[in-house]
Design an enzyme around this catalytic site. Structure first.
Site, short mmCIF file in Angstrom:
data_model
loop_
_atom_site.label_atom_id
_atom_site.label_comp_id
_atom_site.label_asym_id
_atom_site.label_seq_id
_atom_site.Cartn_x
_atom_site.Cartn_y
_atom_site.Cartn_z
N SER A 592 89.55 -32.42 45.30
CA SER A 592 89.09 -32.36 44.41
C SER A 592 89.80 -33.07 43.37
O SER A 592 89.93 -34.26 43.02
CB SER A 592 88.01 -30.84 44.23
OG SER A 592 87.64 -30.77 42.73
N ASP A 667 78.14 -32.71 49.16
CA ASP A 667 79.07 -31.94 48.08
C ASP A 667 77.25 -31.92 46.56
O ASP A 667 77.98 -32.90 46.66
CB ASP A 667 80.16 -33.39 47.88
CG ASP A 667 80.99 -32.00 47.50
OD1 ASP A 667 80.97 -31.16 46.20
OD2 ASP A 667 82.61 -32.43 46.88
N HIS A 699 81.89 -29.38 49.09
CA HIS A 699 82.95 -29.56 48.69
C HIS A 699 83.66 -28.66 48.85
O HIS A 699 85.04 -29.28 49.22
CB HIS A 699 82.37 -28.78 47.15
CG HIS A 699 84.35 -29.61 46.58
ND1 HIS A 699 84.32 -31.08 46.03
CD2 HIS A 699 84.74 -28.95 45.20
CE1 HIS A 699 85.07 -30.58 45.46
NE2 HIS A 699 85.47 -29.83 45.01
#
Length: 713
Positions: A592, A667, A699
């Site tokens: 991320s 995602d 995600h």
């Protein structure tokens, strides 16, 4: 933006050197639960102060606080006909009814639908809350006579005596109008989905209303196994684009009339927090402007909707969201306690109801973390904080006048506290670098240990069998002289005369913290596996991370990535200078925000790192959502350079070293679009790299065997 647990295994040209110890396998920390850490969950402190209940093996069990022994099984899901899996539960105010959650199905990170049941303890009956369809976020009214919930973007409540279901709103519609819950960006970045609130007397319901009509849709392909993939479209406001229009309404159950909270007219703003004061006719509403540097607190008259401004604060950068979470209205009806960073560190302050400051409660060059309890009878505030060390969270008490501060936790490390509503007892969830979670029950008076409820002895034995690497803390200075915190784990057969490859793990996002005096941490057992293969694993917290005050955290404002990259380059150089580190084999990885920093490190960072793994990375902040991105970068129109000067897309032609790009195509948070754009830029630049995409995974890239992939290390 948040971190997730590991999904992949390292795949590089680094050498490995297994040692004579019990070896960790991928299955140990993905499917076999070899290192499962036990805890005490589902705690409900009961009214008389002598008992608490907890969820154990599909049973809700009542415990005697003084002895720590079970005294009654309140509900056994296995004994019901048909059997029912109890996933969560809550009590009515008089504890005669239980609200049981079953069949939970996630939507996004926090949102879900479920089937709720009401268990009457006296009658021993279990009845569905509603037969009209699945529900979300069901909540007892304060008097326990009703339960409110959300279904298909509308608010409902059920009268438990008459079984009558009342629909409060009727205009809810997917991708258009939302009542009683939140849109995607509020859920992700303001971290809540229950958007309705019972008044203290149970006679009114306040609720959010979102109009998403102006928000653009993100079109996500869902591949599945069918011949033609389907499209899933949802409203996602990217940086600089239109947000939902948000309102707060108040519904009177008796008259069935609604009134809107008449907040000052402002075109584009957020309402990140709503709660009732102790007055049944006064609603507290917190607002932030779009740039999130102007905070206002309003008190709304629940009958007329008229709003009175109580607090009005502006910040040169942004107002941290966690400050809004610690707002406590005292039962005296005259005061409230709130958190502020006006001193440069987060501290607690006592205010009169009109907003005027009475006095600071905590002060000093350290941060308070969370409020644990507020005992108005003794005028004592209980909280956790970093006064002992930014790497630790210790437990304290202090009087409202800022005196009598007492450190209640003794052991170093990280303490999370669950305190009983009458403040007579608390549970201490404690761990440290050398000790897994230990759950202890204390009597607050004289701070006396009653019983240790969980020691994690099995895990302690297991970790000894695998000879896990110990965490070693270190510090180094970045280019401007700022001292940064790091943590290192070495192979079990470490020999200082040899040269070892190093893998740096980082997240680096604003306010995050990975270098802490805690037992595990992000991707801990994956990193332990790597140490067994001959790697040194290092974790670094750059400038902009948490635990060290406002100036340290907000220094990255309007230039995300710039200082963090400088710090990782400085960290790599520091490590390269150690006699036992192979300077030609230093890698970096992250997920991320950490994937963003890895991508930047492998491009703009030049030849500092031999390899990098970027999982679900943001590759240009123009692709990410309004709330998170604009908080730190302002809008693209106001700060274009902040978006582009530190975008991996800008530096794709500079890629050096072995690079792996990983993303889930489903995602909904950091869109697959980020990796597609980056891959395209790398291809156009003639750069060689590897990519791995997980079809339809979100995600966290969880489910099926995704976390077992890539076993060759």
């Amino acid at each position: 933006m948040h971190q997730r647990f590991v999904l992949i295994l390292l795949l590089t040209t680094f050498f490995t050197g297994a040692i004579a110890q019990k070896q960790i396998t991928v299955e140990d920390f993905t499917t076999k639960n070899t290192f499962a850490e036990r805890t005490v969950t589902g705690i409900n402190w009961m009214n008389d102060g002598k008992f608490y209940s907890t969820l154990e093996g599909n049973k809700i069990v009542k415990y005697n606080i003084a002895t720590g022994q079970p005294v009654e099984t309140l509900l056994d899901g296995n004994q019901l006909s048909p059997a029912l899996i109890i996933q969560e539960y809550s009590f009515s105010a008089d504890e005669q009814k239980l609200l049981v959650l079953n069949s939970r199905e996630s939507v996004y990170r926090h949102s879900f639908t479920a089937e709720y049941y009401v268990f009457d303890r006296a009658a021993k009956t279990l009845t569905p809350l509603s037969t009209q369809g699945r529900q979300s976020y069901a909540t007892f009214s304060p008097d326990g006579k009703r339960v409110a919930f959300v279904r298909k973007n509308n608010v409902f409540y059920v009268d438990l005596e008459t079984k009558t279901e009342t629909q409060v709103t009727s205009d809810g519609q997917f991708n258009f109008i939302i009542n009683g819950t939140t849109d995607w960006v509020y859920e992700e970045e303001f971290s809540f989905v229950e958007g309705f609130y019972w008044s203290p007397d149970g006679k009114k319901l306040a609720y959010y209303r979102f109009d998403e009509s102006a928000v653009k849709e993100y079109d996500m392909q869902v591949w599945g196994t069918v011949l033609y993939p389907r499209e899933y479209k949802f409203k996602y406001p990217k940086a600089g684009e239109a947000n939902s229009s948000v309102e707060v309404w108040i519904y009177d159950l008796a008259s069935r009339q609604k009134v809107k909270a008449a907040l000052p007219e402002e075109k584009d703003f957020y309402i990140p927090r709503v709660q009732w004061t102790t007055h049944p006719n006064v609603l507290s509403v917190s607002t932030l402007n779009r740039l999130q540097n102007h905070f206002q607190l309003f008190h709304a008259d629940a009958t007329t909707g008229a709003c009175t401004r109580v607090l009005n604060e502006k910040n040169e950068t942004y107002v941290d969201l966690e400050l809004l979470d610690d707002l406590i209205y005292l039962q005296n009806g005259k005061q409230f306690i709130r958190a502020s960073e006006s001193s440069g560190f987060k501290h607690f302050y006592l205010h009169n109801l009109d907003g005027s400051l009475v006095q600071p409660i905590t002060t000093g060059a350290y941060e308070v973390s969370t409020v644990v309890g507020c005992d108005e009878k003794t005028k004592t505030l209980y909280y956790t904080g970093t006064e002992a060390s930014p790497l630790q969270r210790q437990f304290y008490s202090i009087s409202f006048d800022g005196k009598k501060k007492t450190k209640l936790s003794a052991a170093s490390g990280t303490h999370a506290i669950n305190m009983s509503p009458d403040f007579q007892f608390y549970l201490d969830y404690h761990n440290s670098t050398t000790q897994p979670n230990v759950v202890s029950l204390y009597q607050t008076k004289k701070n006396t240990l009653v019983k240790v409820l969980e020691k994690n002895e099995r895990l302690t034995k297991t970790t000894a069998e695998y000879t896990l690497a110990q965490k070693e803390f270190f510090t180094y200075k970045t280019i401007d002289g700022t001292e940064l915190n790091g943590m290192m784990m070495k192979p079990g057969n470490f020999d200082a005369s040899k040269k070892y490859p190093v893998l740096i793990y980082q997240y680096s996002g604003p306010g995050s913290q990975n270098v802490t005096d805690a037992f595990t941490g992000s991707h801990y057992y994956f990193h332990q596996l790597l140490t067994q293969k001959g790697y040194i694993v290092v974790v670094i917290d750059t400038r902009g991370t948490g635990g060290r005050g406002e100036a340290f955290r907000k220094v990255t404002y309007k230039q995300l990535g710039k200082l963090e990259l400088e710090d990782h380059i400085a960290g790599a150089k520091f490590l390269a200078g150690l006699n036992y580190v192979d300077a030609k084999r230093i890698g970096i990885w992250g997920w991320s925000y950490g994937g963003y920093m890895t991508s930047l490190a492998m491009t703009k960072g030049g030849d500092t790192f031999t390899m990098g793994i970027a999982v679900a990375p943001v590759t240009n902040w123009r692709f990410y959502d309004t709330v998170y991105t604009e908080r730190y970068l302002q809008t693209p129109a106001l700060n274009a350079a902040g978006y582009d000067d530190n975008s991996p897309l800008t530096y794709a032609a500079n890629l050096q070293g072995n690079f792996l790009l990983v993303h889930g195509t489903g995602d909904d948070n950091v869109h697959f679009q980020n990796s597609v754009a980056f891959e395209n830029a790398l291809i156009n630049a003639g750069k060689q790299f590897q990519s791995f995409y997980y079809p339809d995974k979100h995600h966290g890239i969880q489910g099926a065997k995704t976390r077992q992939g890539g076993k060759k290390v």
